[in-house]
Motif scaffolding. Structure first.
Motif, PDB file in Angstrom:
ATOM      1  N   UNK A 139      10.271  -3.360   3.334  1.00  0.00           N
ATOM      2  CA  UNK A 139       9.739  -2.008   3.469  1.00  0.00           C
ATOM      3  C   UNK A 139       8.405  -1.882   2.730  1.00  0.00           C
ATOM      4  N   UNK A 140       8.323  -2.445   1.528  1.00  0.00           N
ATOM      5  CA  UNK A 140       7.067  -2.409   0.773  1.00  0.00           C
ATOM      6  C   UNK A 140       5.960  -3.144   1.518  1.00  0.00           C
ATOM      7  N   UNK A 141       6.288  -4.296   2.118  1.00  0.00           N
ATOM      8  CA  UNK A 141       5.305  -5.065   2.884  1.00  0.00           C
ATOM      9  C   UNK A 141       4.798  -4.270   4.082  1.00  0.00           C
ATOM     10  N   UNK A 142       5.721  -3.589   4.793  1.00  0.00           N
ATOM     11  CA  UNK A 142       5.307  -2.773   5.944  1.00  0.00           C
ATOM     12  C   UNK A 142       4.402  -1.625   5.503  1.00  0.00           C
ATOM     13  N   UNK A 143       4.751  -0.994   4.383  1.00  0.00           N
ATOM     14  CA  UNK A 143       3.930   0.096   3.881  1.00  0.00           C
ATOM     15  C   UNK A 143       2.546  -0.407   3.475  1.00  0.00           C
ATOM     16  N   UNK A 144       2.502  -1.584   2.839  1.00  0.00           N
ATOM     17  CA  UNK A 144       1.236  -2.175   2.420  1.00  0.00           C
ATOM     18  C   UNK A 144       0.388  -2.543   3.634  1.00  0.00           C
ATOM     19  N   UNK A 145       1.040  -3.119   4.657  1.00  0.00           N
ATOM     20  CA  UNK A 145       0.324  -3.479   5.880  1.00  0.00           C
ATOM     21  C   UNK A 145      -0.230  -2.243   6.564  1.00  0.00           C
ATOM     22  N   UNK A 146       0.532  -1.157   6.555  1.00  0.00           N
ATOM     23  CA  UNK A 146       0.058   0.102   7.136  1.00  0.00           C
ATOM     24  C   UNK A 146      -1.113   0.667   6.361  1.00  0.00           C
ATOM     25  N   UNK A 147      -1.069   0.572   5.040  1.00  0.00           N
ATOM     26  CA  UNK A 147      -2.168   1.056   4.209  1.00  0.00           C
ATOM     27  C   UNK A 147      -3.423   0.207   4.419  1.00  0.00           C
ATOM     28  N   UNK A 148      -3.226  -1.112   4.555  1.00  0.00           N
ATOM     29  CA  UNK A 148      -4.363  -1.998   4.795  1.00  0.00           C
ATOM     30  C   UNK A 148      -5.004  -1.710   6.162  1.00  0.00           C
TER      31      UNK A 148
END
Length: 159
Positions: A147-156
């Protein structure tokens, strides 16, 4: 400087607190839309498990965490049953930094709730006259990291 950081970390450990206050069933449902006909069919189940969590802040340092498990079992094209439980808990979290608190609420608390939810679902399904589910354990730390990775990818992607 390292000694100073160690002292700060030690003081934080002494002042931080995590405790379970209560575990309860918030919502429970069971539906067997094709019964009793489904009991006469050849049993070849296809099990689909949907997992989600949510949390909300209560007064002070208390938090409610809700783990929702939804199991849909089909045999062929027919839905044999749908069972859902929302297993909840009230947790006290004091003195944790934001990252540690997010991890506790997103991974550690659901890990505590899962065995209760699994047992509740299993009991519910057996009472519906179906074979026991016996769901496999879930790695909530890995789910939280994803979930953190998906959120980070979305922010990037937005940057």
């Amino acid at each position: 400087m390292t000694e100073e950081n160690n002292n700060v970390a030690a003081q934080q450990e002494e002042t931080s607190q995590f405790s379970l206050q209560r575990i309860y069933v918030k919502d429970l449902s069971f539906e067997a839309p094709k019964s009793p006909e489904i009991f006469r069919e050849n049993w070849s189940p296809d099990v689909e498990l949907d997992i989600s969590t949510r949390q909300r802040d209560l007064e002070g340092d208390f938090h409610e965490v809700v783990l929702r498990l939804t199991v849909t079992v089909k045999t062929g094209e027919e839905v044999a049953f749908i069972a859902e439980v929302q297993q909840a808990g009230i947790f006290l979290l004091q003195g944790l930094d934001a990252t540690s608190q997010a991890h506790a609420l997103g991974a550690f608390c659901p890990s505590i709730l899962f065995p209760y939810a699994r047992e509740t679902l299993d009991s519910l399904v057996v009472r519906g006259s179906f074979p026991a589910l016996m769901l496999a354990p879930v790695n909530f730390d890995a789910l939280y990291a994803q979930q953190l990775e998906r959120m980070q990818a979305g922010a990037d992607a937005q940057a």
